[in-house]
Design a protein around this motif. Structure first.
Motif, PDB file in Angstrom:
ATOM      1  N   VAL A 169       0.841  -1.205   0.000  1.00 56.47           N
ATOM      2  CA  VAL A 169       0.000   0.000   0.000  1.00 56.47           C
ATOM      3  C   VAL A 169       0.873   1.250   0.000  1.00 56.47           C
ATOM      4  O   VAL A 169       1.712   1.429   0.884  1.00 56.47           O
ATOM      5  CB  VAL A 169      -0.948   0.017   1.221  1.00 56.47           C
ATOM      6  CG1 VAL A 169      -1.824   1.268   1.194  1.00 56.47           C
ATOM      7  CG2 VAL A 169      -1.798  -1.234   1.277  1.00 56.47           C
ATOM      8  N   PHE A 170       0.658   2.099  -1.006  1.00 55.63           N
ATOM      9  CA  PHE A 170       1.333   3.390  -1.019  1.00 55.63           C
ATOM     10  C   PHE A 170       0.649   4.331  -0.029  1.00 55.63           C
ATOM     11  O   PHE A 170      -0.575   4.418   0.026  1.00 55.63           O
ATOM     12  CB  PHE A 170       1.283   4.021  -2.408  1.00 55.63           C
ATOM     13  CG  PHE A 170       1.644   5.494  -2.401  1.00 55.63           C
ATOM     14  CD1 PHE A 170       2.968   5.890  -2.412  1.00 55.63           C
ATOM     15  CD2 PHE A 170       0.650   6.467  -2.341  1.00 55.63           C
ATOM     16  CE1 PHE A 170       3.306   7.239  -2.378  1.00 55.63           C
ATOM     17  CE2 PHE A 170       0.976   7.817  -2.306  1.00 55.63           C
ATOM     18  CZ  PHE A 170       2.310   8.202  -2.325  1.00 55.63           C
ATOM     19  N   SER A 171       1.469   5.051   0.743  1.00 53.94           N
ATOM     20  CA  SER A 171       0.960   6.063   1.672  1.00 53.94           C
ATOM     21  C   SER A 171       2.009   7.154   1.795  1.00 53.94           C
ATOM     22  O   SER A 171       3.200   6.857   1.968  1.00 53.94           O
ATOM     23  CB  SER A 171       0.677   5.440   3.048  1.00 53.94           C
ATOM     24  OG  SER A 171       0.445   6.449   4.017  1.00 53.94           O
ATOM     25  N   VAL A 172       1.596   8.391   1.713  1.00 53.31           N
ATOM     26  CA  VAL A 172       2.528   9.514   1.844  1.00 53.31           C
ATOM     27  C   VAL A 172       3.237   9.468   3.187  1.00 53.31           C
ATOM     28  O   VAL A 172       4.437   9.758   3.286  1.00 53.31           O
ATOM     29  CB  VAL A 172       1.782  10.858   1.670  1.00 53.31           C
ATOM     30  CG1 VAL A 172       2.706  12.031   1.983  1.00 53.31           C
ATOM     31  CG2 VAL A 172       1.236  10.987   0.253  1.00 53.31           C
ATOM     32  N   ASP A 173       2.514   9.067   4.229  1.00 55.14           N
ATOM     33  CA  ASP A 173       3.079   9.060   5.579  1.00 55.14           C
ATOM     34  C   ASP A 173       3.841   7.778   5.901  1.00 55.14           C
ATOM     35  O   ASP A 173       4.920   7.820   6.492  1.00 55.14           O
ATOM     36  CB  ASP A 173       1.955   9.250   6.606  1.00 55.14           C
ATOM     37  CG  ASP A 173       1.251  10.582   6.447  1.00 55.14           C
ATOM     38  OD1 ASP A 173       1.940  11.583   6.135  1.00 55.14           O
ATOM     39  OD2 ASP A 173       0.011  10.628   6.609  1.00 55.14           O
TER      40      ASP A 173
END
Length: 376
Positions: free
Chosen positions: A334-338
């Motif tokens: 899963v891509f997540s900025v944080d």
């Protein structure tokens, strides 16, 4: 004499007012044409930047509805991947009522299609009945859509689709019939749409695996890069699922490669039926599949992956009277900025691939989750 002079002055003033009015009308008409040309440029740009068929059709529908002030619209197109011998409406419509008992399909051999390819124009249904009186079956079907206008999408004498405009939205003082100017306008939009549909269909064929009807690897990565950039800009989650059929070799070795193809097609259908239109499934290679889930966090991705895994596990396949069961292993990233701000599509897929092999190492028929570089 004074009265006479006043009369001549009034006549001159009236004449000037008439000329000014005519000049203002010419200017207003000219400005409208300039505005409409700018609109067409924007429409052309919109069509040219949309390479996927379904989003393109959606764009065409909403633009046509807005420009012609109608409550709904639909497009009949050929599905080249399924070897369709007709133009089908499928789910390519918005705001029009569909009768579920009717097959909305126009044969490529119909008199209506023959007429459209020979006449570059737009038509009301009564006009079509007059020009093609022996196309009764198609007319009966079209009548259920209550079209205000039927617009062929023609490119080089090839019919790429049929746009059906729904009921018009009437404004005070507006005529119910389409003006010649409006007919020309929708015909121009149809010409632009026809080119875009033709190009999107070619891309659809070139980017799709013919056996499974899922996207090919190169196209998947191209779209994923764009989606990843958008997810970063919008601070959204983007999930990748990677699947591999467990012990796939035994199907080929036991029943032959035709059976292996049958298994791949079955698994691909389950995967495609389990995701949304905005998501994308890909045949990654051999018996591996990849899925991109837009704006989806880890919990949502796990639910989708488990739904796919269970559906495959619970399905009994029959090939040449041989009953078969199969399972599939999965991995999630899963891509997540944080939490996982990877900027490379390849890196995100590799994370899901590592999670997949954790599932295989732990007994198969399960789904594992990658958390950045750390596999759960």
């Amino acid at each position: 004499m004074a009265t006479k002079a006043k009369g001549k002055g009034t006549k001159k003033k009236t004449s000037e007012s008439s000329a000014e009015k005519e000049e203002n009308e010419v200017i207003a008409d000219f400005e409208k044409h300039i505005y409409d040309l700018q609109q067409m440029l924007e429409i052309s740009r919109s069509f040219c930047t949309t390479i996927e068929l379904n989003p393109l059709v959606e764009s065409i529908l909403y633009i046509a509805m807005a420009q012609m002030r109608v409550t709904g619209a639909g497009i009949f197109v050929i599905n080249e991947l399924n070897d369709e011998k007709g133009y089908v409406l499928s789910d390519h419509y918005s705001g029009i009522a569909i009768d579920p008992t009717i097959e909305y399909r126009i044969s490529v051999d119909s008199k209506l299609v023959e007429f459209f390819t020979q006449s570059n124009n737009v038509f009301t249904l009564p006009e079509l009945k007059e020009y093609v009186p022996d196309a009764g079956k198609e007319f009966s079907m079209l009548e259920t859509l209550s079209p205000s206008l039927v617009v062929p999408l023609i490119l080089k004498n090839r019919l790429n689709g049929i746009l059906v405009m729904g009921e018009r939205i009437f404004i005070d003082g507006m005529e119910s019939a389409y003006t010649n100017y409006e007919r020309d306008e929708i015909q121009t939009i149809a010409s632009l749409a026809s080119v875009a549909v033709h190009n999107a269909s070619l891309i659809e064929q070139a980017s799709t695996d013919m056996m499974t009807h899922l996207k090919l690897k190169f196209f998947f990565f191209n779209i994923l890069e764009d989606k990843l950039d958008n997810a970063f800009a919008q601070n959204e989650k983007l999930s990748i699922l990677m699947f591999d059929i467990d012990f796939f070799k035994k199907f080929n070795d036991t029943y032959g490669h035709a059976c292996g193809d049958y298994v791949l097609q079955h698994v691909a259908k389950i995967i495609k039926d389990s995701i949304r239109d905005e998501d994308m499934a890909c045949r990654y290679g051999g018996e591996e599949f990849t899925v991109m889930l837009c704006n989806t966090d880890v919990e949502g991705a796990y639910l989708v992956a488990e739904r796919i895994r269970k559906r495959i596990e619970e399905t009994e396949l029959v090939y040449e009277n041989n009953k078969m069961n199969l399972t599939i292993s999965g991995g999630i990233s899963v891509f997540s900025v944080d939490d996982n701000p990877v900027r490379s599509a390849r890196a995100l897929v590799d994370q899901a691939d590592k999670a997949l092999y954790v599932s295989k190492a732990n007994g198969r028929n399960r789904v594992s989750v990658a958390d950045g570089e750390e596999i759960k």
